[in-house]
Design an enzyme around this catalytic site. Structure first.
Site, PDB file in Angstrom:
ATOM      1  N   ASP A  67      34.542  36.126  33.400  1.00 59.66           N
ATOM      2  CA  ASP A  67      33.103  36.319  33.232  1.00 59.66           C
ATOM      3  C   ASP A  67      32.822  37.240  32.042  1.00 59.66           C
ATOM      4  OD1 ASP A  67      32.693  34.789  35.537  1.00 59.66           O
ATOM      5  OD2 ASP A  67      32.829  36.544  36.829  1.00 59.66           O
ATOM      6  N   HIS A  77      31.974  36.606  41.548  1.00 55.64           N
ATOM      7  CA  HIS A  77      32.636  35.717  40.583  1.00 55.64           C
ATOM      8  C   HIS A  77      32.266  34.257  40.826  1.00 55.64           C
ATOM      9  CE1 HIS A  77      35.554  34.460  37.646  1.00 55.64           C
ATOM     10  NE2 HIS A  77      36.345  33.875  38.538  1.00 55.64           N
TER      11      HIS A  77
END
Length: 331
Positions: free
Chosen positions: A151, A178
């Site tokens: 990310d 996530h």
């Protein structure tokens, strides 16, 4: 001796991750485990002229136990990849059992190792890991981390495309979880500082949250993000080794953690997140793993809204992992 283990080493993430780890000169032994093909991967990597000795293990003849024994750091990309039309939650049904069994073996054979969980859905698999380790009396929250570095990598790449900055110089903190809306990029805190328009912020946020879908669609049914994930995991592994082996001070990274890793700051974050037990935050890495968790501060109004939207989803993911173990007859 610095032994690093990859569980799921013959898979789409495992192979490039193992390659990148073989290139890390701090590693003296690289143990590769999978249910198939790990020995072939090990033989291939063993020809590379770097110090790490590479060995492949399969399930027969106590292969998993041998791979884990003496481990300093364990990375776990084991599991099935996401396919078109499959959500991260769909992965849970398949990957939860895999993660459970690996966690039990780690508890028995490498209870002091640092564990980096890559297997999706990370929001649930890290709680699964923790619950199994607890049952074996081997849970140390400072040493268990969910890898959310992809990310951060995506945030740096996508933000740099808008700001015109070298992506290697861009850092965007990404907190929360996530998957999807649980991913909260703090674009207001981008370094070097840059003022995005609100339209740019919303577009970038959506792209960072659902960047994995771009890869799944582009691969047209053949897999999900593997190469970028391998890069992200290897980068995080390097940071752990720098902190724990080389004793490099002041290493700060984002990862998904049990907030008991820093009880004082963990209480502050729980107060901000309606008492969530797990959250992805900035942490400082040290010789024992997580030495400090940093509080959630200075969010913009838009980021506060993202946080509020993420909390129910993240709570459901966490509870799903915990419930899987509490209801599991195998433990």
């Amino acid at each position: 001796m610095v032994k690093v283990v990859v569980l799921g080493a013959a898979g789409g993430i495992g192979q490039p991750l193992s390659l990148l780890l073989k290139l890390n000169h701090a590693i003296t032994e690289l143990a590769l485990y999978d249910i198939v093909n790990s020995q072939g991967v090990a033989a291939d990597l063993a020809h590379i002229d770097t110090p790490a000795k590479v060995t492949g293990y399969l399930p027969p003849n106590n292969g998993l136990k041998l791979a884990l024994t003496g481990a300093h750091l364990i990375l776990i990309p084991a599991g099935v990849p996401r396919k078109p039309g499959m959500t991260r939650d769909d992965l849970f049904k398949i990957n939860a059992g895999i993660v459970r069994d690996l966690a039990a073996s780690i508890a028995q054979n490498a209870p002091k190792a640092f564990v980096l969980v890559i297997s999706n859905p990370v929001n649930s698999t890290v709680p699964i890991f923790a619950e199994v380790l607890k049952k074996h009396g081997a849970f140390e929250p400072k040493r268990l981390m969910g890898v959310t570095t992809l990310d951060l990598v995506r945030a740096s790449t996508f933000a740099s495309e808008v700001s015109g900055t070298d992506p290697r110089e861009v850092r965007v903190p990404v907190i929360g979880g996530h998957s999807g809306v649980t991913i909260i990029p703090l674009l207001s805190q981008v370094k070097p500082s840059y003022t995005f328009t609100q339209d740019q912020i919303e577009a970038l946020t959506n792209r960072i949250q659902f960047g994995g879908d771009e890869v799944v669609k582009a691969k047209d049914g053949s897999g999900s993000a593997t190469l970028s994930m391998a890069h992200a995991a290897a980068r995080f592994a390097t940071r752990i080794l720098d902190a724990s082996i080389k004793k490099v001070p002041g290493i700060i990274e984002c990862c998904y953690v049990n907030l008991d890793a820093d009880k004082e700051c963990g209480v502050k974050i729980r107060n901000t997140t309606e008492n969530l037990e797990y959250f992805s935050v900035n942490v400082e890495l040290g010789p024992e793993g997580i030495s400090k968790i940093y509080p959630i501060e200075n969010l913009s109004g838009y980021e506060e809204k993202l946080l509020k939207e993420a909390i129910p989803e993240l709570r459901g993911n966490i509870n799903k992992g915990i419930s899987f173990i509490s209801e599991d007859s195998k433990l």
